[in-house]
Write an enzyme that holds these catalytic residues in place. Structure first.
Site, PDB file in Angstrom:
ATOM      1  N   PHE B 111      74.581 110.297  40.979  1.00  0.00           N
ATOM      2  CA  PHE B 111      75.845 109.598  40.744  1.00  0.00           C
ATOM      3  C   PHE B 111      77.020 110.573  40.853  1.00  0.00           C
ATOM      4  CE2 PHE B 111      79.151 108.121  37.703  1.00  0.00           C
ATOM      5  CZ  PHE B 111      79.579 107.034  38.443  1.00  0.00           C
ATOM      6  N   GLN B 112      78.003 110.199  41.616  1.00  0.00           N
ATOM      7  CA  GLN B 112      79.200 111.010  41.864  1.00  0.00           C
ATOM      8  C   GLN B 112      78.866 112.396  42.412  1.00  0.00           C
ATOM      9  OE1 GLN B 112      81.806 110.712  38.354  1.00  0.00           O
ATOM     10  NE2 GLN B 112      82.790 108.930  39.297  1.00  0.00           N
ATOM     11  N   MET B 475     109.850 107.565  61.663  1.00  0.00           N
ATOM     12  CA  MET B 475     109.611 108.472  62.786  1.00  0.00           C
ATOM     13  C   MET B 475     108.772 107.783  63.860  1.00  0.00           C
ATOM     14  SD  MET B 475     110.452 111.332  64.014  1.00  0.00           S
ATOM     15  CE  MET B 475     110.818 112.755  62.972  1.00  0.00           C
TER      16      MET B 475
END
Lengths: 181, 569
Positions: B111-112, B475
């Site tokens: 996890f993560q 731009m």
């Protein structure tokens, strides 16, 4: 008879102008990925690459990289490599200043008819038989890239099971001045 | 003394003199947030990890000290990838600490989990995965050393959770050798023979030019540059990354070169016979089409990074070393300069004929963005810091504000990261609480990172934001107008959605709006009286306004387009 040493740097395994970089690196996780990643993102081409521990302490490794010197100026390749924190030292060797060697291992199928021809090829190339059974022979050659090229071409006449080459390692020739350090 | 890895990490940061960390906690970095409570270090809790990174950059660019950010593993780490890439492009010293899943879980898609050292290999100066608590002091000290020496840059330290939870016996690397960096030799002595060669080129030059890049700021060489330029009378241009390295008000300064550079600066580079290149890297936005760039110029190239030599443009003399040392050596070695009076006569004619220009503000018409920037500048105290996002507003802020002091112009140059302005302003203000910090922003940029104004309000960091709201990605609109036959594709943003005033107020800031010059002046004056909370002013500007001068993409710098009012029949 050994095949004459190449001096041009052009062999069938590296057909354009190449250069050898002998790179001493810290033996740390990911260092090879850093070098490979640098070459990939900067568009430098690698022809071959050989890695091994460089000393007993396991603190450093030696990476021998054959680079395509036409894909980028050598100065750029060296300069960018040198910025990698884990790169300790770079020596570059022009092909004519380098003593280059690599190892070729091949397993070739043989029968009664071809066995002698294979043995002849081995003898002629100063290669060695390292393993045999009833149907095949494993041979090795430690030699110049050109000698390995020549043997590889000869073995194409036979039924090859497998052929591996290590990529080359190199040292400066004693007869010439070492290049920039 | 036995410490946890987390305590050792915080203590190491204290040892390095860190006073501010920009960050956001999460699972893998959790152990480090506990000893942080007992530390003297100020932690600024951001609302998105990208904000932490850009704040750290703004802090670093304003103070010259490395910026520090701390985030958790996985998405926390990937969210800070853009600032890391940005800092890498602009050589900003940054130390980024990321939590990592426990060592035993690395490689299991935990996890993560994410391979942040792999992801950032190509966009950091270096990164570390720390595998033992004992290694933490060395990793921190080495990270600061690498980030701040030689050519500065971002360094990432990835620390697995079990490493911060493990116990270690406290130690501190006292010497450079203790850092165990056998391959890192950032500094090199100046080669005197090259200085002599450079001095000879300077003596022989008829049209010399000092091409000043961001390296002059990194090397803190502004005073040496000023002394050398004044003694030799050689004209100066400062790139986007070097604005503030040489006073804009100085007679020798021709302004910024490049795609939106001053006519005299761009053309002087083109006509020069000797570019004395200091900490600049021949970026494509400066050179235009390379085969037509400064065709008559010999090149002196001074840089701390030898890999910049001959990368883009072949140097006649390449001098590796700190720009400050190079300038001192050059100043000592330059005994005379050729007669450059005719060169100055030519340059002055360009300056007279093609000054920076825009159509005057019509009281009844929409606001001119250039006039807004000039109005803010005219009311700003000396030393005011300006940050910007990326786009038209950035170029106008670089052109129309007079930068006199190093560290007063903070922007995203090499990477061109939209949304840089607001968090960079917060970081700059955190580093210099006594200075006024204005973020000149565009409406497109503002929407990317504006949530950090919540951070600014909560942390008591009263920045001021001027949104030049032309309701467009300006731009891109300019390019579509000029080069795509006015076929506007996906550039319209609406001036009213979001309602910037309400948004600002909901974030605890003062929100103001100005549609006329009179309202604009009143809003600026009011903003200048507010020093306790952030202020956001929504300036409604004219969308048809374009940035000039302009060298079209792919053109040589000889094909520079000046303002339409300056073009002959």
């Amino acid at each position: 008879m050994a095949v004459p040493e190449p001096y041009t740097g052009v062999t069938s395994s590296s057909p354009v102008r190449h250069h050898i970089l002998s790179v001493l690196v810290e033996n740390k996780a990911g260092v090879l990925a850093r070098i490979a990643g640098l070459f990939a993102r900067r568009g430098f081409n690698i022809y071959s690459l050989a890695v091994a521990p460089a000393d007993d302490s396991q603190r450093f490794s030696r990476i021998t990289i054959v680079v395509d010197a036409e894909s980028a100026p050598l100065e750029q390749i060296r300069g960018q490599l040198n910025k990698l924190i884990n790169v300790v030292e770079i020596k570059d060797l022009a092909p004519k200043e380098a003593l280059e060697r690599e190892l070729l291992l091949a397993t070739v199928e043989v029968d009664e008819e071809t066995r002698q021809a294979v043995l002849d090829a081995v003898a002629q190339a100063n290669a060695a038989i390292v393993d045999v059974n009833d149907t095949s022979v494993t041979l090795m050659l430690a030699g110049t890239p050109a000698a390995c090229d020549a043997l590889e071409r000869q073995l194409e006449a036979f039924a090859q099971i497998e052929l591996h080459r290590t990529g080359r390692v190199a040292l400066p020739r004693l007869s010439s001045e070492p290049t920039r350090n | 003394m036995q410490l946890t890895g987390a305590q050792a990490l915080i203590k190491s940061l204290e040892q390095m003199g860190v006073d501010t960390i920009f960050g956001l906690p999460g699972g893998a970095i959790l152990p480090v947030y506990d000893p942080l409570i007992d530390s003297s270090i100020r932690h600024i809790l951001v609302r998105h990890e990208q904000g932490a990174g850009h704040m750290a950059e703004g802090y670093a660019m304003a103070t010259g000290r490395p910026g520090v950010a701390m985030v958790t593993s996985g998405p926390g780490a990937t969210n800070i990838v853009t600032p890391i890439a940005n800092a890498h492009m602009d050589s900003t010293p940054l130390v980024v600490i990321t939590g990592q899943v426990p060592t035993a879980n690395i490689g299991t898609d935990a996890f993560q989990e994410c391979d942040i050292t792999g992801i950032t290999m190509g966009i950091t100066k270096h990164n570390f995965l720390v595998t033992t608590a004992h290694e933490i002091p060395r990793a921190v000290a080495a990270a600061f050393y690498i980030a701040t020496t030689g050519r500065p840059g971002p360094v990432l330290i990835d620390v697995p959770k079990d490493v911060t939870q493990a116990m270690m016996e406290w130690w501190w690397p006292e010497t450079i050798e203790d850092l165990d960096l056998p391959g890192y030799h950032p500094e090199s002595a100046i080669d005197g023979s090259l200085i002599a060669e450079a001095a000879a080129l300077i003596a022989a030059a008829e049209r010399p030019l000092l091409y000043v890049g961001g390296g002059v700021l990194k090397s803190r060489a502004s005073a040496e540059l000023l002394a050398f330029a004044e003694r030799t009378n050689i004209p100066v241009v400062t790139t986007l990354m070097a604005r503030g390295a040489f006073p804009d008000s100085h007679r020798l300064h021709l302004g910024m070169p490049g795609m939106h550079g001053m006519y005299a600066a761009v053309t002087a580079m083109q006509q020069s016979d000797l570019l004395i290149t200091l900490g600049a890297r021949f970026d494509d936005r400066v050179t235009g089409r390379l085969d037509g760039f400064a065709p008559h110029a010999k090149i002196i190239h001074a840089d701390i990074d030898a890999a910049e030599f001959n990368k883009i443009r072949q140097a006649d003399v390449a001098i590796r070393g700190q720009i400050k040392d190079t300038l001192l050596a050059l100043d000592a070695a330059t005994t005379h300069v050729g007669d450059i009076a005719p060169w100055w006569k030519t340059i002055d004619a360009w300056r007279d004929e093609f000054p920076l220009a825009y159509d005057p503000q019509d009281p009844a018409a929409q606001l001119r963005p250039q006039a807004i920037i000039e109005a803010i500048a005219a009311r700003a105290k000396p030393g005011t810091i300006v940050t910007s996002g990326v786009g038209q507003h950035q170029m106008w802020a670089a052109q129309h504000w007079q930068y006199e002091i190093p560290g007063t112009w903070i922007n995203s140059g090499g990477a061109g990261t939209m949304g840089f302005g607001v968090p960079a302003a917060i970081g700059a203000k955190a580093g210099h609480p006594d200075r006024t910090v204005w973020c000149i922003d565009g409406d497109g940029c503002f929407q990317m990172t504006a949530q950090e104004l919540v951070t600014a309000r909560a942390e008591g960091i009263p920045i001021k934001v001027a949104i030049l709201n032309n309701a467009y990605l300006g731009m891109v609109r300019q390019w579509q107008e000029m080069f795509y036959e006015e076929r506007y594709s996906e550039v319209y943003l609406s001036p009213d959605l979001p309602d910037y005033v309400m948004w600002a107020e909901s974030m605890g800031c003062v929100g103001l709006r100005a549609r006329t010059m009179e309202e604009a002046i009143a809003a600026i004056d009011l903003a200048n009286t507010i020093n306790d909370v952030p202020v956001v002013i929504d300036f409604r500007t004219d969308a048809s306004e374009k940035v000039f001068p302009m060298v079209p993409s792919g053109a040589t710098n000889d094909e520079i387009l000046v303002h339409p009012s300056q073009r002959g029949a």
